[in-house]
Design a protein around this motif. Structure first.
Motif, short mmCIF file in Angstrom:
data_model
loop_
_atom_site.label_atom_id
_atom_site.label_comp_id
_atom_site.label_asym_id
_atom_site.label_seq_id
_atom_site.Cartn_x
_atom_site.Cartn_y
_atom_site.Cartn_z
N LEU A 1 -23.44 19.64 4.77
CA LEU A 1 -22.78 20.76 4.10
C LEU A 1 -23.05 20.71 2.59
O LEU A 1 -23.36 19.64 2.08
CB LEU A 1 -21.27 20.68 4.37
N PRO A 2 -22.95 21.83 1.88
CA PRO A 2 -22.60 23.14 2.40
C PRO A 2 -23.72 23.77 3.22
O PRO A 2 -24.89 23.54 2.95
CB PRO A 2 -22.33 23.95 1.13
N ILE B 1 -20.41 28.03 4.38
CA ILE B 1 -19.57 27.05 5.10
C ILE B 1 -19.52 25.79 4.25
O ILE B 1 -20.43 24.96 4.28
CB ILE B 1 -20.16 26.76 6.52
N LYS B 2 -18.45 25.66 3.45
CA LYS B 2 -18.31 24.48 2.59
C LYS B 2 -17.70 23.35 3.39
O LYS B 2 -18.02 22.19 3.19
CB LYS B 2 -17.39 24.81 1.41
N LYS B 3 -16.75 23.72 4.25
CA LYS B 3 -16.11 22.77 5.15
C LYS B 3 -16.35 23.26 6.56
O LYS B 3 -16.35 24.48 6.80
CB LYS B 3 -14.61 22.72 4.88
N TRP B 4 -16.53 22.37 7.49
CA TRP B 4 -16.82 22.75 8.86
C TRP B 4 -15.75 23.67 9.43
O TRP B 4 -14.56 23.40 9.31
CB TRP B 4 -16.97 21.48 9.69
N MET B 5 -16.17 24.81 9.99
CA MET B 5 -15.29 25.80 10.59
C MET B 5 -14.35 26.48 9.59
O MET B 5 -13.27 26.94 9.93
CB MET B 5 -14.51 25.20 11.76
N ASP B 6 -14.82 26.54 8.36
CA ASP B 6 -14.07 27.22 7.31
C ASP B 6 -15.09 28.16 6.66
O ASP B 6 -16.09 27.70 6.12
CB ASP B 6 -13.57 26.15 6.32
N TYR B 7 -14.86 29.48 6.74
CA TYR B 7 -15.91 30.43 6.40
C TYR B 7 -15.55 31.31 5.21
O TYR B 7 -14.41 31.72 5.06
CB TYR B 7 -16.21 31.33 7.61
N GLU B 8 -16.56 31.60 4.41
CA GLU B 8 -16.39 32.54 3.31
C GLU B 8 -17.59 33.49 3.31
O GLU B 8 -18.74 33.03 3.19
CB GLU B 8 -16.32 31.78 1.98
N ILE B 9 -17.34 34.79 3.45
CA ILE B 9 -18.44 35.76 3.43
C ILE B 9 -18.81 36.01 1.97
O ILE B 9 -18.01 36.54 1.22
CB ILE B 9 -18.04 37.07 4.14
N VAL B 10 -20.00 35.58 1.57
CA VAL B 10 -20.40 35.74 0.15
C VAL B 10 -21.28 36.97 -0.05
O VAL B 10 -21.52 37.38 -1.19
CB VAL B 10 -21.09 34.47 -0.41
N GLY B 11 -21.78 37.54 1.03
CA GLY B 11 -22.59 38.75 0.93
C GLY B 11 -22.59 39.46 2.27
O GLY B 11 -22.50 38.82 3.31
N GLU B 12 -22.68 40.79 2.21
CA GLU B 12 -22.72 41.54 3.48
C GLU B 12 -23.27 42.94 3.23
O GLU B 12 -23.39 43.37 2.07
CB GLU B 12 -21.33 41.62 4.12
#
Ligand code: KG4
Ligand code: ZN
Length: 356
Positions: free
Chosen positions: A143-144, A160-171
């Motif tokens: 990770l990340p 994914i900075k931490k496993w199974m913890d998500y942040e959408i940074v672009g879409e």
């Protein structure tokens, strides 16, 4: 534990049975049976997925496929054949999601087993670690990580900075990339789903060293964020075809040139932004998943931007498109993470717009 997995978020009916064991860091899986029934033929006349028809097909297919997987695994449906059921509850088409959920609820009540409602996009992320038969383990991922999720409904860069913890940074701000492939294919008179068709024409042009004489825009490529826009690119193709005098006036060579330039433009937008995110967040693992992850040009370009510095994962055979194995993996890992706590069966609902 044995798990039955159900996927009905769009136009593929998927059911599988797997044996899953181990904790989050040591999870391993054995596929006992896996079936996907595609509805492509039924939707071709409509040029896309027709939700009411998709729902009807799922209702018809689910019991048939269940019988097939139970037969293959020699499990007895009268004697609680599995210990849990995973089912996709979103995102996707609400009517089709409901067919899977209702089916899962009936079985869960009959067998007295828990339901693990699972996010389809999280399934796509985990699809890269799966296999459609045999056994596999979840590798130790550095990770990340960044997941590029590219499908008919989504285009997302997920940090994914931490496993199974998500942040959408672009879409995407409008059409999904797969949707743009499908729409451009339709403009070129190619059948649904258009992604593989465009890809085939573009690959043939590359092999024959045909250069495209056309130039299409790369929308938002230099915007100072990680978002995408594919609707303008699609419209640019529409105008190009119109300026050439309409589809009837376009020969096969011109069609391949348009397909080539469109594919180059769409994939360049994806890889350019992906490279920027890799740089900004010092990404060590790149996971490219979703239906469009089957695209050869996308795979080659992602290899180019990662080289040896970033570990790159793609879905294996049969796991780019929608399938229930990915739902089983994501569902099981969440079940373990949540210490086997599951929602009450009555509270499980379809969530068409569910986000990671
Ligand atoms: O993940 P998926 O099976 O279903 C959704 O959840 O949307 O993705 C389907 C999308 C369609 O838009 C299809 O045209 C696209 O994936 N696709 C491709 C290729 N294979 C499938 N797009 C580009 N190149 C391909 N080889
Ligand atoms: Zn999908």
């Amino acid at each position: 534990m044995k798990i039955l997995n159900i996927e009905t978020s769009c136009d593929d009916t998927g059911i599988s049975i797997m044996e899953a064991k181990g904790g989050i860091k040591s999870a391993s899986f054995k596929i006992l049976s896996n079936k996907v029934s595609s509805q492509i033929e039924i939707h071709i006349p409509y040029g896309g997925v027709y939700p009411a028809l998709a729902k009807r097909e799922h209702i018809k297919n689910l019991p048939i496929i269940l019988e097939e997987v139970l037969k293959e695994t020699k499990l007895n449906k009268k004697e609680r054949p599995v210990d849990a059921i995973t089912v996709t509850y979103g995102p996707g088409l609400e009517p089709t999601l409901w067919t899977g959920i209702v089916f899962a609820k009936e079985l869960a009540e009959k067998w007295n087993v828990p339901i693990i409602p699972t996010n389809h996009m999280e399934g796509h992320i985990f699809s890269v670690f799966g296999k459609n038969k045999g056994t596999f383990k979840i590798p130790n991922v550095k990770l990340p990580a960044l997941s590029v999720l590219v499908s008919g409904g989504h285009t997302e860069l997920v940090l994914i900075k931490k496993w199974m913890d998500y942040e959408i940074v672009g879409e995407t701000l409008d059409d999904a990339v797969g949707e743009a492939f499908d729409k451009v294919a339709r403009m070129l008179g190619l059948p649904y789903p258009g992604g593989p068709q465009i890809s085939k024409l573009a690959e043939e042009a590359r092999v024959r060293k045909i250069l495209s004489g056309f130039s299409l825009p790369r929308p938002m490529i230099y915007a100072k964020n990680f978002n995408f826009s594919f609707s303008g690119l699609k419209t640019a193709v529409l105008y190009l075809i119109r300026d050439l005098g309409g589809l009837d006036k376009i020969n096969e060579k011109t069609k391949s040139e348009i397909a080539l330039e469109f594919e180059n433009a769409a994939i360049e937008c994806l890889t350019y932004k992906t490279a920027k995110v890799i740089e900004k967040y010092k990404i060590r693992t790149l996971i490219v998943a979703g239906g469009v992850a089957a695209n050869t040009h996308l795979r080659n370009e992602m290899k180019n931007i990662t080289k040896k510095k970033v570990k790159l994962y793609f879905p294996g055979e049969g796991l780019s498109g929608d399938n229930s194995i990915m739902i089983g993996i994501a569902g099981y890992l969440n079940y373990i993470k949540n210490k086997k706590k599951v929602p009450k069966i009555d509270s499980i609902k379809a969530a068409g717009n569910l986000r990671l």
